[in-house]
Design a protein around this motif. Structure first.
Motif, PDB file in Angstrom:
ATOM      1  N   ASP A 188      33.455  54.186  48.143  1.00 12.92           N
ATOM      2  CA  ASP A 188      34.132  55.119  47.239  1.00 12.92           C
ATOM      3  C   ASP A 188      35.329  55.806  47.886  1.00 12.92           C
ATOM      4  O   ASP A 188      36.180  56.353  47.194  1.00 12.92           O
ATOM      5  N   ILE A 189      35.426  55.776  49.218  1.00 11.78           N
ATOM      6  CA  ILE A 189      36.592  56.332  49.892  1.00 11.78           C
ATOM      7  C   ILE A 189      37.872  55.674  49.370  1.00 11.78           C
ATOM      8  O   ILE A 189      38.914  56.315  49.222  1.00 11.78           O
ATOM      9  N   ASP A 190      37.797  54.378  49.074  1.00 11.33           N
ATOM     10  CA  ASP A 190      38.976  53.621  48.647  1.00 11.33           C
ATOM     11  C   ASP A 190      39.067  53.433  47.134  1.00 11.33           C
ATOM     12  O   ASP A 190      39.973  52.729  46.657  1.00 11.33           O
ATOM     13  N   PHE A 191      38.173  54.023  46.380  1.00  8.20           N
ATOM     14  CA  PHE A 191      38.166  53.791  44.937  1.00  8.20           C
ATOM     15  C   PHE A 191      39.497  54.092  44.242  1.00  8.20           C
ATOM     16  O   PHE A 191      39.921  53.330  43.366  1.00  8.20           O
ATOM     17  N   PRO A 192      40.191  55.213  44.562  1.00  6.45           N
ATOM     18  CA  PRO A 192      41.462  55.468  43.858  1.00  6.45           C
ATOM     19  C   PRO A 192      42.443  54.305  43.962  1.00  6.45           C
ATOM     20  O   PRO A 192      43.066  53.913  42.968  1.00  6.45           O
ATOM     21  N   GLN A 193      42.589  53.742  45.184  1.00  2.54           N
ATOM     22  CA  GLN A 193      43.509  52.622  45.344  1.00  2.54           C
ATOM     23  C   GLN A 193      42.980  51.355  44.696  1.00  2.54           C
ATOM     24  O   GLN A 193      43.714  50.598  44.060  1.00  2.54           O
ATOM     25  N   LEU A 194      41.678  51.111  44.843  1.00  2.00           N
ATOM     26  CA  LEU A 194      41.089  49.908  44.260  1.00  2.00           C
ATOM     27  C   LEU A 194      41.161  49.937  42.739  1.00  2.00           C
ATOM     28  O   LEU A 194      41.399  48.912  42.096  1.00  2.00           O
ATOM     29  N   PHE A 195      40.952  51.107  42.161  1.00  2.00           N
ATOM     30  CA  PHE A 195      41.031  51.227  40.705  1.00  2.00           C
ATOM     31  C   PHE A 195      42.451  50.940  40.216  1.00  2.00           C
ATOM     32  O   PHE A 195      42.643  50.327  39.163  1.00  2.00           O
ATOM     33  N   SER A 196      43.461  51.392  40.978  1.00  2.00           N
ATOM     34  CA  SER A 196      44.843  51.144  40.567  1.00  2.00           C
ATOM     35  C   SER A 196      45.150  49.647  40.592  1.00  2.00           C
ATOM     36  O   SER A 196      45.957  49.159  39.797  1.00  2.00           O
ATOM     37  N   VAL A 197      44.497  48.910  41.482  1.00  2.00           N
ATOM     38  CA  VAL A 197      44.666  47.460  41.532  1.00  2.00           C
ATOM     39  C   VAL A 197      44.010  46.818  40.318  1.00  2.00           C
ATOM     40  O   VAL A 197      44.582  45.941  39.663  1.00  2.00           O
ATOM     41  N   LEU A 198      42.797  47.264  39.996  1.00  2.00           N
ATOM     42  CA  LEU A 198      42.100  46.707  38.831  1.00  2.00           C
ATOM     43  C   LEU A 198      42.865  46.968  37.537  1.00  2.00           C
ATOM     44  O   LEU A 198      42.827  46.147  36.610  1.00  2.00           O
ATOM     45  N   ASP A 199      43.560  48.107  37.482  1.00  2.00           N
ATOM     46  CA  ASP A 199      44.317  48.436  36.265  1.00  2.00           C
ATOM     47  C   ASP A 199      45.348  47.367  35.923  1.00  2.00           C
ATOM     48  O   ASP A 199      45.680  47.152  34.754  1.00  2.00           O
ATOM     49  N   VAL A 200      45.880  46.713  36.939  1.00  2.00           N
ATOM     50  CA  VAL A 200      46.932  45.719  36.732  1.00  2.00           C
ATOM     51  C   VAL A 200      46.389  44.445  36.097  1.00  2.00           C
ATOM     52  O   VAL A 200      47.092  43.737  35.398  1.00  2.00           O
ATOM     53  N   SER A 201      45.115  44.151  36.343  1.00  2.00           N
ATOM     54  CA  SER A 201      44.578  42.842  35.982  1.00  2.00           C
ATOM     55  C   SER A 201      44.243  42.694  34.507  1.00  2.00           C
ATOM     56  O   SER A 201      44.104  41.588  34.006  1.00  2.00           O
ATOM     57  N   ASN A 202      44.063  43.817  33.799  1.00  2.00           N
ATOM     58  CA  ASN A 202      43.762  43.761  32.368  1.00  2.00           C
ATOM     59  C   ASN A 202      42.480  42.983  32.073  1.00  2.00           C
ATOM     60  O   ASN A 202      42.332  42.372  31.022  1.00  2.00           O
ATOM     61  N   PHE A 203      41.545  43.000  33.031  1.00  2.00           N
ATOM     62  CA  PHE A 203      40.347  42.163  32.886  1.00  2.00           C
ATOM     63  C   PHE A 203      39.377  42.707  31.837  1.00  2.00           C
ATOM     64  O   PHE A 203      38.527  41.975  31.339  1.00  2.00           O
ATOM     65  N   LEU A 204      39.497  43.995  31.479  1.00  2.00           N
ATOM     66  CA  LEU A 204      38.566  44.563  30.501  1.00  2.00           C
ATOM     67  C   LEU A 204      38.761  43.974  29.109  1.00  2.00           C
ATOM     68  O   LEU A 204      37.808  43.853  28.338  1.00  2.00           O
ATOM     69  N   SER A 205      39.991  43.623  28.790  1.00  2.00           N
ATOM     70  CA  SER A 205      40.252  43.086  27.455  1.00  2.00           C
ATOM     71  C   SER A 205      40.448  41.572  27.458  1.00  2.00           C
ATOM     72  O   SER A 205      40.375  40.937  26.408  1.00  2.00           O
ATOM     73  N   ASP A 206      40.721  41.009  28.645  1.00  2.00           N
ATOM     74  CA  ASP A 206      40.927  39.565  28.729  1.00  2.00           C
ATOM     75  C   ASP A 206      39.782  38.953  29.544  1.00  2.00           C
ATOM     76  O   ASP A 206      39.764  39.013  30.775  1.00  2.00           O
ATOM     77  N   THR A 207      38.839  38.358  28.860  1.00  2.00           N
ATOM     78  CA  THR A 207      37.638  37.839  29.533  1.00  2.00           C
ATOM     79  C   THR A 207      37.912  36.575  30.335  1.00  2.00           C
ATOM     80  O   THR A 207      37.036  36.102  31.052  1.00  2.00           O
ATOM     81  N   SER A 208      39.127  36.024  30.232  1.00  2.00           N
ATOM     82  CA  SER A 208      39.454  34.832  31.021  1.00  2.00           C
ATOM     83  C   SER A 208      39.856  35.190  32.453  1.00  2.00           C
ATOM     84  O   SER A 208      39.941  34.307  33.308  1.00  2.00           O
ATOM     85  N   VAL A 209      40.105  36.470  32.716  1.00  2.00           N
ATOM     86  CA  VAL A 209      40.468  36.909  34.069  1.00  2.00           C
ATOM     87  C   VAL A 209      39.221  36.888  34.941  1.00  2.00           C
ATOM     88  O   VAL A 209      38.202  37.496  34.608  1.00  2.00           O
ATOM     89  N   ARG A 210      39.316  36.200  36.067  1.00  2.00           N
ATOM     90  CA  ARG A 210      38.170  36.084  36.964  1.00  2.00           C
ATOM     91  C   ARG A 210      38.248  37.157  38.048  1.00  2.00           C
ATOM     92  O   ARG A 210      39.316  37.459  38.572  1.00  2.00           O
ATOM     93  N   ILE A 211      37.102  37.708  38.420  1.00  2.00           N
ATOM     94  CA  ILE A 211      37.013  38.676  39.516  1.00  2.00           C
ATOM     95  C   ILE A 211      36.156  38.042  40.605  1.00  2.00           C
ATOM     96  O   ILE A 211      34.971  37.752  40.391  1.00  2.00           O
TER      97      ILE A 211
END
Length: 407
Positions: free
Chosen positions: A306-329
């Motif tokens: 969780d120390i790095d969550f702010p930066q990691l979350f900003s990276v996830l924001d770019v991927s749009n994976f919540l609405s596009d299920t074709s994006v792989r994590i």
């Protein structure tokens, strides 16, 4: 159309490439000038066992170690993320209320403190601070004390920068090893992710090095050092850019907010070049302009703490994976610490679930039941776990890597 990918590199990348960036190696390096009895294969855990009762403690109390180097040495933790958590707990009030250790120590120092026998870590911290600070001055305020600790952190970061540069730039053998291993690691990562030279791969790295500079025919894309590179210096002080940092707790009172306001300088969210540098802001904006174009986002060698969550979350924001299920994590892991693959897999699966759950709760206003439902939809349809066998990638080659020079 080009395939775009995001690759997030944690400190595990440098460790796997055999750069000794662990806190253990760094701290042992810092105490070597003072403790001449250290063995070449000394373990930090062995050295600091019962350190309070050893004569070496007195040497360190009178050494030129920074407060944070001394603090981390006495803190019974095993890695950087745990140590940063310990720093957070020391500096800021716990969520249940009460004064932080920082404030308690300041008050003790300013209440006729005298050097008594040292029977605990707290006694050692107070003795160290009493010798290094101007607490006995009538003008020495809590804000002055905080400024001292921030300054000590900047010096510690500079020491760590010099330590890494000493291995990457000044140690020929280490540099050659790092060059070879980082190339091989990238090679295997790209094979696993089906990324080739025709693709775009944007990289967010939590390391302090630039391993892609050592590799020819690297896929195009942005390269962002979230904590900065060790050779980059701040103009105002000459200190290295942020390497170590903390996240704030919830505050318990207005008084506490005012007390630690000056200490915000030490927080990751306020010290991150990614958030504060105009150049990196522009890069981040460019990444966001491609939102929806990314086909995968992958994590390698990261603790997902969780120390790095702010930066990691900003990276996830770019991927749009919540609405596009074709994006792989993808979560990639290795046997870096000789951990059995089944154990390592269970560990990364547990941490990734906590990480994604925290992200959903921070971005979507839903009930806990809907959060859980969405989380398991993502885990079942979009998430992959890939194990990198350390002995595997050295036997694979194809044209994309044909020009790599391992000599």
């Amino acid at each position: 159309m080009l395939n775009r990918h995001i690759l997030v590199l944690g400190n595990g990348f440098d460790l796997q490439a055999q750069v000794p960036t662990s806190f253990e190696k760094f701290l042992l390096n810092q105490i070597k000038p003072y403790i001449h009895t250290l063995k070449p294969d000394e373990k930090l855990e062995d050295f600091r066992k019962n350190l309070i009762d050893k004569p070496e403690l007195n040497i360190l109390l009178n050494s030129q170690l920074t407060f944070w180097e001394f603090f981390l040495l006495l803190t019974n933790k095993t890695n950087w993320r745990d140590l940063e958590g310990a720093m957070r707990e020391y500096c800021l009030s716990p969520e249940i209320g009460g004064n932080s250790s920082l404030k308690q120590h300041f008050e003790i120092l300013n209440s006729n403190y005298f050097n008594s026998s040292i029977k605990s870590s707290e006694d050692a911290y107070l003795y160290f601070l009493s010798k290094k600070t101007s607490y006995d001055s009538n003008d020495y305020s809590i804000q002055d004390h905080i400024k001292y600790l921030v300054s000590e952190l900047e010096i510690t970061e500079q020491h760590f920068s010099d330590y890494i540069d000493g291995h990457i730039d000044k140690n020929k053998e280490c540099k050659q090893t790092y060059r070879k291993n980082s190339n091989l690691l990238f090679k295997d990562i790209f094979l696993l992710l089906n990324i080739d030279e025709r693709d775009v791969c944007d990289i967010y790295t939590f390391n302090y090095t630039t391993p892609w500079n050592l590799m020819p025919n690297f896929p195009q894309g942005h390269k962002i050092n979230i904590h900065g590179k060790t050779k980059e210096k701040e103009h105002h002080s000459g200190a290295a850019k942020q390497i170590i940092g903390i996240n704030k707790y919830n505050w318990t009172s207005t008084e506490e907010i005012n007390l630690v306001r000056d200490f915000f300088k030490i927080e990751r969210i306020n010290r991150s070049p990614l958030l504060n540098s105009a150049t990196l802001d522009n890069l981040a904006a460019d990444l966001h302009s491609h939102k929806g174009a990314y086909r995968s986002i992958s994590f390698f060698g990261h603790s997902l703490n969780d120390i790095d969550f702010p930066q990691l979350f900003s990276v996830l924001d770019v991927s749009n994976f919540l609405s596009d299920t074709s994006v792989r994590i993808n979560f990639l892991f290795t046997n870096h610490t000789k951990t059995p693959s089944a154990t390592a897999s269970g560990d990364i699966r547990s941490k990734s679930e906590q990480f994604l759950s925290a992200y959903l709760k921070s971005r979507i206003d839903q009930s806990d039941e809907l959060h859980i439902q969405k989380l398991y939809e993502i885990l079942n349809t979009q998430v992959n776990f890939k194990f990198i066998d350390y002995n595997f990638y050295s036997h694979i080659d194809y044209n994309f890597y044909s020009h790599i020079d391992y000599k």
